[in-house]
Design a protein around this motif. Structure first.
Motif, PDB file in Angstrom:
ATOM      1  N   LEU A 397       0.405  -1.224  -0.003  1.00  0.00           N
ATOM      2  CA  LEU A 397       0.148  -0.580  -0.148  1.00  0.00           C
ATOM      3  C   LEU A 397       1.229   1.285   0.073  1.00  0.00           C
ATOM      4  N   PRO A 398       0.536   1.734  -0.476  1.00  0.00           N
ATOM      5  CA  PRO A 398       1.466   3.203  -0.840  1.00  0.00           C
ATOM      6  C   PRO A 398       1.748   3.998   0.737  1.00  0.00           C
ATOM      7  N   GLU A 399       3.196   5.235   0.834  1.00  0.00           N
ATOM      8  CA  GLU A 399       2.417   5.758   2.394  1.00  0.00           C
ATOM      9  C   GLU A 399       1.244   6.815   1.804  1.00  0.00           C
ATOM     10  N   ARG A 400       1.275   7.685   3.155  1.00  0.00           N
ATOM     11  CA  ARG A 400      -0.244   8.289   3.344  1.00  0.00           C
ATOM     12  C   ARG A 400       0.326   9.622   4.370  1.00  0.00           C
ATOM     13  N   PRO A 401       0.179  10.596   3.808  1.00  0.00           N
ATOM     14  CA  PRO A 401       0.535  12.098   4.371  1.00  0.00           C
ATOM     15  C   PRO A 401      -0.723  12.281   5.833  1.00  0.00           C
ATOM     16  N   PHE A 402      -0.422  12.494   6.920  1.00  0.00           N
ATOM     17  CA  PHE A 402      -1.237  13.127   7.543  1.00  0.00           C
ATOM     18  C   PHE A 402      -0.935  14.396   8.938  1.00  0.00           C
ATOM     19  N   GLN A 403      -1.205  15.777   8.704  1.00  0.00           N
ATOM     20  CA  GLN A 403      -0.877  16.912   8.912  1.00  0.00           C
ATOM     21  C   GLN A 403      -1.387  16.761  10.832  1.00  0.00           C
ATOM     22  N   SER A 404      -1.088  15.363  11.114  1.00  0.00           N
ATOM     23  CA  SER A 404      -1.323  15.122  12.636  1.00  0.00           C
ATOM     24  C   SER A 404      -1.731  14.231  13.132  1.00  0.00           C
ATOM     25  N   PHE A 405      -1.532  13.927  14.291  1.00  0.00           N
ATOM     26  CA  PHE A 405      -2.258  11.838  15.002  1.00  0.00           C
ATOM     27  C   PHE A 405      -3.243  12.295  14.810  1.00  0.00           C
ATOM     28  N   SER A 406      -4.633  13.815  15.150  1.00  0.00           N
ATOM     29  CA  SER A 406      -6.053  13.352  14.376  1.00  0.00           C
ATOM     30  C   SER A 406      -6.838  13.185  13.973  1.00  0.00           C
ATOM     31  N   GLN A 407      -5.671  13.515  12.554  1.00  0.00           N
ATOM     32  CA  GLN A 407      -6.275  13.096  11.389  1.00  0.00           C
ATOM     33  C   GLN A 407      -6.108  11.870  11.129  1.00  0.00           C
ATOM     34  N   ALA A 408      -4.905  11.368  11.412  1.00  0.00           N
ATOM     35  CA  ALA A 408      -5.032  10.193  11.179  1.00  0.00           C
ATOM     36  C   ALA A 408      -5.583   9.232  12.230  1.00  0.00           C
ATOM     37  N   ALA A 409      -6.200   9.542  13.394  1.00  0.00           N
ATOM     38  CA  ALA A 409      -7.041   8.823  14.417  1.00  0.00           C
ATOM     39  C   ALA A 409      -8.187   8.590  13.810  1.00  0.00           C
ATOM     40  N   ASP A 410      -8.684  10.014  13.182  1.00  0.00           N
ATOM     41  CA  ASP A 410      -9.746   9.795  12.647  1.00  0.00           C
ATOM     42  C   ASP A 410     -10.383   9.098  10.789  1.00  0.00           C
ATOM     43  N   GLU A 411      -8.925   9.306  10.739  1.00  0.00           N
ATOM     44  CA  GLU A 411      -9.280   8.593   9.325  1.00  0.00           C
ATOM     45  C   GLU A 411      -9.400   7.265  10.054  1.00  0.00           C
ATOM     46  N   ALA A 412      -8.647   6.281  10.536  1.00  0.00           N
ATOM     47  CA  ALA A 412      -8.625   5.445  11.486  1.00  0.00           C
ATOM     48  C   ALA A 412     -10.012   4.427  11.549  1.00  0.00           C
ATOM     49  N   ALA A 413     -10.847   5.686  12.177  1.00  0.00           N
ATOM     50  CA  ALA A 413     -11.900   5.316  12.721  1.00  0.00           C
ATOM     51  C   ALA A 413     -12.819   5.175  11.835  1.00  0.00           C
ATOM     52  N   ILE A 414     -12.974   6.675  10.859  1.00  0.00           N
ATOM     53  CA  ILE A 414     -14.049   5.995   9.536  1.00  0.00           C
ATOM     54  C   ILE A 414     -14.151   5.346   8.650  1.00  0.00           C
ATOM     55  N   SER A 415     -12.669   4.511   8.298  1.00  0.00           N
ATOM     56  CA  SER A 415     -11.948   3.655   7.700  1.00  0.00           C
ATOM     57  C   SER A 415     -12.650   2.007   8.088  1.00  0.00           C
ATOM     58  N   ARG A 416     -13.102   2.126   8.942  1.00  0.00           N
ATOM     59  CA  ARG A 416     -13.981   0.753   9.349  1.00  0.00           C
ATOM     60  C   ARG A 416     -15.357   1.236   8.973  1.00  0.00           C
ATOM     61  N   LEU A 417     -15.640   1.988   8.629  1.00  0.00           N
ATOM     62  CA  LEU A 417     -16.915   2.433   8.205  1.00  0.00           C
ATOM     63  C   LEU A 417     -17.339   1.991   6.404  1.00  0.00           C
ATOM     64  N   TYR A 418     -15.970   2.771   5.875  1.00  0.00           N
ATOM     65  CA  TYR A 418     -15.768   1.824   4.334  1.00  0.00           C
ATOM     66  C   TYR A 418     -15.755   0.862   4.103  1.00  0.00           C
ATOM     67  N   GLY A 419     -14.339  -0.307   5.359  1.00  0.00           N
ATOM     68  CA  GLY A 419     -14.809  -0.721   5.061  1.00  0.00           C
ATOM     69  C   GLY A 419     -15.852  -1.801   5.483  1.00  0.00           C
ATOM     70  N   GLY A 420     -17.129  -1.762   5.244  1.00  0.00           N
ATOM     71  CA  GLY A 420     -17.915  -1.954   6.343  1.00  0.00           C
ATOM     72  C   GLY A 420     -18.128  -3.070   6.802  1.00  0.00           C
ATOM     73  N   ILE A 421     -16.947  -3.012   7.679  1.00  0.00           N
ATOM     74  CA  ILE A 421     -17.057  -3.855   9.274  1.00  0.00           C
ATOM     75  C   ILE A 421     -17.811  -3.343  10.557  1.00  0.00           C
ATOM     76  N   HIS A 422     -18.065  -1.893  10.485  1.00  0.00           N
ATOM     77  CA  HIS A 422     -18.694  -1.242  12.310  1.00  0.00           C
ATOM     78  C   HIS A 422     -20.004  -0.437  11.592  1.00  0.00           C
ATOM     79  N   PHE A 423     -20.590  -0.443  12.493  1.00  0.00           N
ATOM     80  CA  PHE A 423     -20.962   0.753  12.489  1.00  0.00           C
ATOM     81  C   PHE A 423     -21.088   2.606  12.622  1.00  0.00           C
ATOM     82  N   ARG A 424     -21.760   2.547  12.515  1.00  0.00           N
ATOM     83  CA  ARG A 424     -20.989   4.414  12.901  1.00  0.00           C
ATOM     84  C   ARG A 424     -21.292   4.976  14.200  1.00  0.00           C
TER      85      ARG A 424
END
Length: 453
Positions: A397-424
């Motif tokens: 997988l390619p590298e991903r830039p983040f402007q902050s740790f919070s941005q990375a954490a938010d993306e990690a969280a919402i990724s579970r909705l995109y992946g279809g494995i968690h409810f909101r």
């Protein structure tokens, strides 16, 4: 508390080339007067390699990181005879821990820290014996670089093993060994309860993880999230609305959303089938991803050895506690996964983008542990600490830039909705749960920057 002063312009420091899971180091082969700090990340990655080999569950992996990095932290401080009052362990729930008195002379704090870390991993993980080769490589590197002399080698190894034995004694009393004797988990037959999912239909992972001793959290009740939406297929109900959302979102994912989901997958249990043969796909754990981010940040900030070891240990101990809190809720609420609910009630042929992990849905482990880690790292390195996360390059997988740790954490969280494995609600309440845990840990581990140098 912001440990890094505002005057330190960390964002202007160049990014050190680091690939988690591949670990390429610029300048590593060059001779230096003192061991470069990137050696720590390199040797910590050997711990990760064993976890991937053993298919360590996410909470178990966090436990392994906690004890191995704690060993490095204790070895460093005790080798230099530093005040144990400022040691991270004294801020935890561990009581009556006997630190060394008089320390040996001619100790290399860098060597004993890494050797103790590997020694702890060697004894605590199922395939840990494989780390013996890494210990030999570490020893050879220090001798060839003249960071340690042959006459001092024996005393350094003995010291590192003594520290490791201290940590292993702690690990032996944390409840892990008793897990196999506890009552086995059986899926309930309620409509809204979890049950095994395809393709492997694996049994629930670590259902009694709540019984493991925490480091910082004195009890788990204070970190319980709000209850999940009640299983209800009535149109307009909170549960049905979320069920429909997962189905709709995953039916029209953009390329970017698919990339985000895959980047944060971190599922060590992923299995594919070829005929009758099951093939396990090796992946890093969610905690391992954040340990990797910690290493990337430490290298970019060019922090010295003790701080590098300290922040890794703090994040690792935070991951350990966050997983315990999350896993308690998972088996309390015992909620069905989107895959099971959608296939049974909306579309029997629907499949999530990501393979569903083998444990209950609520709350989202990624959301909890990512937010906990981001809170700790933000406090340490500051707001708006930009970095390039190349933790998944090894997995194609390619590298991903983040402007902050919070941005990375938010993306990690919402990724579970995109992946279809968690409810909101599992995602949003998981973020709140992780935030509360992270802030509590910071309050207990309140050490000034100067005390860690």
């Amino acid at each position: 508390m912001n440990i890094v002063k505002n005057s330190r312009r960390l964002s202007q420091i160049g990014i050190f080339t680091l690939i988690l899971c591949g670990f390429t180091f610029q300048g590593y082969s060059q001779k230096t007067a003192n061991p470069p700090t990137e050696l720590f990340a390199k040797n910590l990655f050997h711990i990760t390699e064993i976890m991937v080999t053993d298919v360590a569950s996410p909470p178990a992996a966090a436990r392994f990181y906690a004890y191995t990095t704690l060993a490095a932290h204790l070895a460093w401080d005790q080798a230099l005879g530093l005040s144990m009052e400022e040691n991270l362990l004294t801020k935890t729930n561990i009581e009556n821990f006997e630190f060394f008195g008089e320390t040996e002379k001619n100790l290399s704090p860098e060597f004993v820290a890494m050797y103790a870390m590997l020694e702890t991993g060697r004894n605590i993980m199922p395939s840990g014996k494989l780390l013996e080769e890494n210990q030999k490589t570490l020893t050879s590197k220090f001798l060839k670089s003249k960071w340690i002399s042959k006459k001092d080698l024996e005393v350094n190894i003995a010291f590192a093993k003594k520290v490791s034995s201290q940590v292993l004694e702690l690990a032996n009393k944390d409840g892990y060994k008793q897990l196999s004797s506890l009552t086995r988990y059986s899926p309930k037959k309620n409509q809204g309860s979890w049950y095994p999912t395809p393709p492997a239909y694996m049994a629930a992972v670590e259902p009694e993880w709540r019984t493991i001793r925490t480091f910082f959290l004195k009890e788990l009740k204070s970190y319980k999230p709000l209850p999940p939406a009640k299983f209800d297929l009535t149109e307009g109900s909170p549960f049905k609305t979320q069920l429909d959302e997962v189905f709709q979102v995953t039916s029209s994912l953009s390329e970017e959303q698919q990339l985000i989901a895959n980047f944060w997958d971190c599922n060590p249990f992923k299995v594919s089938f070829s005929g009758h043969m099951a093939i396990g796909l090796k992946k890093i754990s969610p905690g391992g991803h954040w340990i990797g981010i910690t290493g990337i940040a430490a290298e970019k900030a060019k922090i010295p050895w003790r701080e590098t070891i300290y922040i890794h240990a703090l994040v690792a101990l935070g991951l350990h506690d966050a997983f315990i809190s999350c896993w308690e809720e998972k088996y309390d609420s015992d909620r069905i996964r989107p895959e099971s609910a959608i296939q049974r009630h909306l579309n029997p042929s629907w499949k999530p983008l990501l393979q569903t992990p083998p444990f209950p849905e609520y709350t989202s482990g990624h959301s909890v542990i990512s937010k906990t880690s981001a809170v700790i790292l933000t406090d340490y390195f500051g707001e708006n600490f930009d970095f390039i996360d190349n933790s998944e390059v090894y997995f194609g997988l390619p590298e991903r830039p983040f402007q902050s740790f919070s941005q990375a954490a938010d993306e990690a969280a919402i990724s579970r909705l995109y992946g279809g494995i968690h409810f909101r609600d599992a995602i949003e309440e998981g973020v709140k749960q992780g935030d509360k845990i992270g802030r509590y840990i910071l309050n207990r581990a309140d050490l000034s920057l100067e005390s860690k140098r």
